[in-house]
Write an enzyme that holds these catalytic residues in place. Structure first.
Site, PDB file in Angstrom:
ATOM      1  N   MET A  47      33.349 -31.643  -3.296  1.00  0.00           N
ATOM      2  CA  MET A  47      33.877 -30.798  -2.486  1.00  0.00           C
ATOM      3  C   MET A  47      32.992 -29.577  -2.449  1.00  0.00           C
ATOM      4  SD  MET A  47      35.532 -32.973  -0.565  1.00  0.00           S
ATOM      5  CE  MET A  47      35.500 -31.869   0.713  1.00  0.00           C
ATOM      6  N   GLU A  48      32.797 -28.881  -3.559  1.00  0.00           N
ATOM      7  CA  GLU A  48      32.066 -27.647  -3.492  1.00  0.00           C
ATOM      8  C   GLU A  48      30.635 -27.738  -2.978  1.00  0.00           C
ATOM      9  OE1 GLU A  48      34.488 -28.791  -5.920  1.00  0.00           O
ATOM     10  OE2 GLU A  48      35.856 -26.964  -5.823  1.00  0.00           O
ATOM     11  N   CYS A  98      42.327 -29.407  -3.038  1.00  0.00           N
ATOM     12  CA  CYS A  98      41.296 -29.218  -4.186  1.00  0.00           C
ATOM     13  C   CYS A  98      41.818 -28.403  -5.349  1.00  0.00           C
ATOM     14  CB  CYS A  98      40.019 -28.449  -3.577  1.00  0.00           C
ATOM     15  SG  CYS A  98      38.888 -29.856  -2.805  1.00  0.00           S
ATOM     16  N   HIS A  99      41.692 -28.702  -6.498  1.00  0.00           N
ATOM     17  CA  HIS A  99      41.857 -27.846  -7.871  1.00  0.00           C
ATOM     18  C   HIS A  99      40.926 -26.625  -7.757  1.00  0.00           C
ATOM     19  CE1 HIS A  99      43.270 -31.911  -8.751  1.00  0.00           C
ATOM     20  NE2 HIS A  99      44.091 -31.490  -9.520  1.00  0.00           N
ATOM     21  N   ASP A 154      25.419 -19.709  13.277  1.00  0.00           N
ATOM     22  CA  ASP A 154      25.976 -18.295  13.931  1.00  0.00           C
ATOM     23  C   ASP A 154      24.757 -17.324  14.129  1.00  0.00           C
ATOM     24  OD1 ASP A 154      27.799 -16.071  14.491  1.00  0.00           O
ATOM     25  OD2 ASP A 154      27.156 -15.348  12.526  1.00  0.00           O
TER      26      ASP A 154
END
Lengths: 162, 162, 162, 162, 162, 162
Positions: free
Chosen positions: A117-118, A80-81, A132
């Site tokens: 992707m972000e 990824c950039h 969690d």
């Protein structure tokens, strides 16, 4: 012959991984929306619903984790950039029927590469944070349905999940 | 009254989030195994299967991302303790019938808190990396079934997914 | 048959990369010393020698970068374990004859795995920082001789460069 | 008088380190190419050559580490500007005669400052990763010849190593 | 002669900075408590007080930032050792009289070095986050009184602010 | 009704935190200047003043930490945008009368959002580093007066502390 090295842009002509050259791509406004779901026991969902900022705000914490996670995308995903995100918004929706929480993330930039992707990373980190926070009472929670809903901008243009 | 603040260990008595005190817990060997799946088009799976280290090694790259991701867990998940992981192993299995790839991660430490989140984070980052590498040909891939399979060690001891 | 997968500990029996299990290794004091060199023009070395904290302290900055870099080793090197370093010391020595600066780093821990990579990473980052600070006047500087000088502790015990 | 503080751009007029102002520099396409070498025993090189994605892919892992490392440059090198890299490519070449592996990295951006440090950092991290993966069989490996080969773009324009 | 190099432990005998050797120090339970204050306009404090998890939970977000910040201490402070924190707790108290918010952080570990910097970093990041969230309406907020309140454990033992 | 959710830009219409959309804001030159103070015993200040690059350069190290810290701002402050800083400068001034050190940071970018948080973070990390380096001789040091001095650029334009 069609194989991974010839088809996938993350590989160069010799089939080696690279961070693909986006230097000649246009700077356009790019938007991505992704979502995912965490399914749990009814009693766990009740706990999450009972929380507020005075006591046990699970979703508020997961939202912050999702936003921060989306800023770490290029650290986490090797090819990824690095991207100057201009917006990250994350929402959670309670789905009582399926005893689950739906996370949706919207990311934007004005750059040379997309922000899918972000958005997907934001969703993943948000749902992992819910896991969690509730795992002490429910280890069997499952995360599923992480997918891109739509994207806008860039050379490939509009895409909306069928 | 039973609510999030009273029940979830990540909140203190007043319901505020904290990184819970594990200083008095025993140093024991702790193991966690988690898995997840990414489902795709048949042609995308064929591309992944065609890859090798000379050309287009999608899974090799995803494995490294997963291992590195698990080391970032306490950076990503707000209330996770920093942990000295002693082992991280990640495997991928091709599931032709469901046109998907299954990722399984095993994490270990000898410490005061469990490594479930480290295993789940490894799986999440590994699957996100597969998405990233194949998204140019298949934006509709879906990540699902991210869950804990088993854990060993610690006060709560053995847990195996039903 | 002897090949990488069978011989190198960073691969499992099936040849896949993993962060190797060190959970059963002894907690012993481990020390590593590494060094490396950056060679430059005479005038560049003169600039570095002219610096002090009031003006242009190249080596002071490189030392801090080296120490901080060594703490990032497990972030940078995929299969390195996170380690609780107990000591990092970095020195620079001017070598006028070879118009170069020698960087030496000593790292220590009391743990289950060695600190060679932490020492080598400290040296690399220290020398890269010198390059960065002087590159405006000397792009031709070369970094060389990065190697382990000695290590102590752990199962493999003592090792001193021949 | 010519000294570090007066000559090196990373120091201000009073000789203190700063991250130099590039706000008025032109946004131009900038390219840097750097390389370096790791020299080892013949048997170690044979191990690396025997690897492929099914078993022991040392170079595939080192390539990913190099690419990720280049994205961390501004974290590692104190006075480097954060940069939106548009391309990172890393190649490895086996040099049988010198029993070594040559790493070459090309980095690009369209920005106000060069990407030499990103290329040099990629090379350094790639070679350190090879060291890490093979150190169990060969602690005496040496990293050398890390240098800039060429750069293009920016006010100082073209530079090619003599 | 008494000077910084001779007196401050972060410098070696020759006056160079190092990450001091703690390898021979005892593993003891170490606790630190630090606090700090952000002072603002009455109307800004009213905004913060009006927030809850449904709307505008400034303090909940600042608490998460503080906890995550304390985990980054050794990344931020050059000569700090990486530490396996076993507890981080952060509280905020409204001080109407002084139109300010007081942040207090408690950190614990069972290790070879203290956790004062982790508590102070948590407080600093928590207060900076409040500034960030309210700066659109009040740029003149001031952060002050960041100090250690007490520490326990370690060779120097008990210390309580006078 | 005026409350946090309606007034503070870091919350959306429903009062949830988000990284606010700056995609339509102009790319302008933005500058911020912040400062803060650490107050200590006379003897501690004397130690700092006695340091130089040969021996005990406390302020040189704090300056590097401050610059690096400002590059980490969007990692530390949850709702900050990642920013391509074009300049960071940090100065320290000895204030003998108040036995303190004043830290001032100037940050610049040419972007869509301001750099106030980057300046404030630089100051905070710089002062925390001084505390760290001197804490062995003076645990009672106090950090105060962290505030924005001025900002320029952006829609809200000029702001100078009264």
């Amino acid at each position: 012959m069609t194989d991974a090295a010839n088809t996938l842009t993350h590989f160069d002509n010799s089939g080696q991984a690279h961070m693909v050259d986006v230097g000649d791509k246009a700077h356009t406004k790019r938007i991505a929306i992704a979502s995912g779901v965490i399914t749990m026991q009814t009693s766990t969902l009740a706990l999450i619903k009972s929380g507020d900022s005075k006591k046990g705000d699970v979703l508020g914490i997961a939202r912050i984790a999702a936003i921060q996670g989306s800023k770490r995308t290029s650290d986490l995903i090797p090819l990824c950039h690095p991207i100057g995100l201009t917006k990250v918004a994350v929402t959670f929706e309670i789905d009582d029927k399926n005893t689950s929480v739906i996370c949706t993330a919207t990311t934007e930039t004005a750059g040379q590469t997309g922000v899918e992707m972000e958005a997907l990373t934001a969703v993943s980190v948000g749902l992992l944070t819910i896991y969690d926070m509730c795992k002490a009472v429910d280890r069997g929670m499952t995360i599923s349905g992480i997918k891109l809903l739509e994207k806008h901008g860039g050379k490939s243009g509009e895409w909306v999940a069928p």
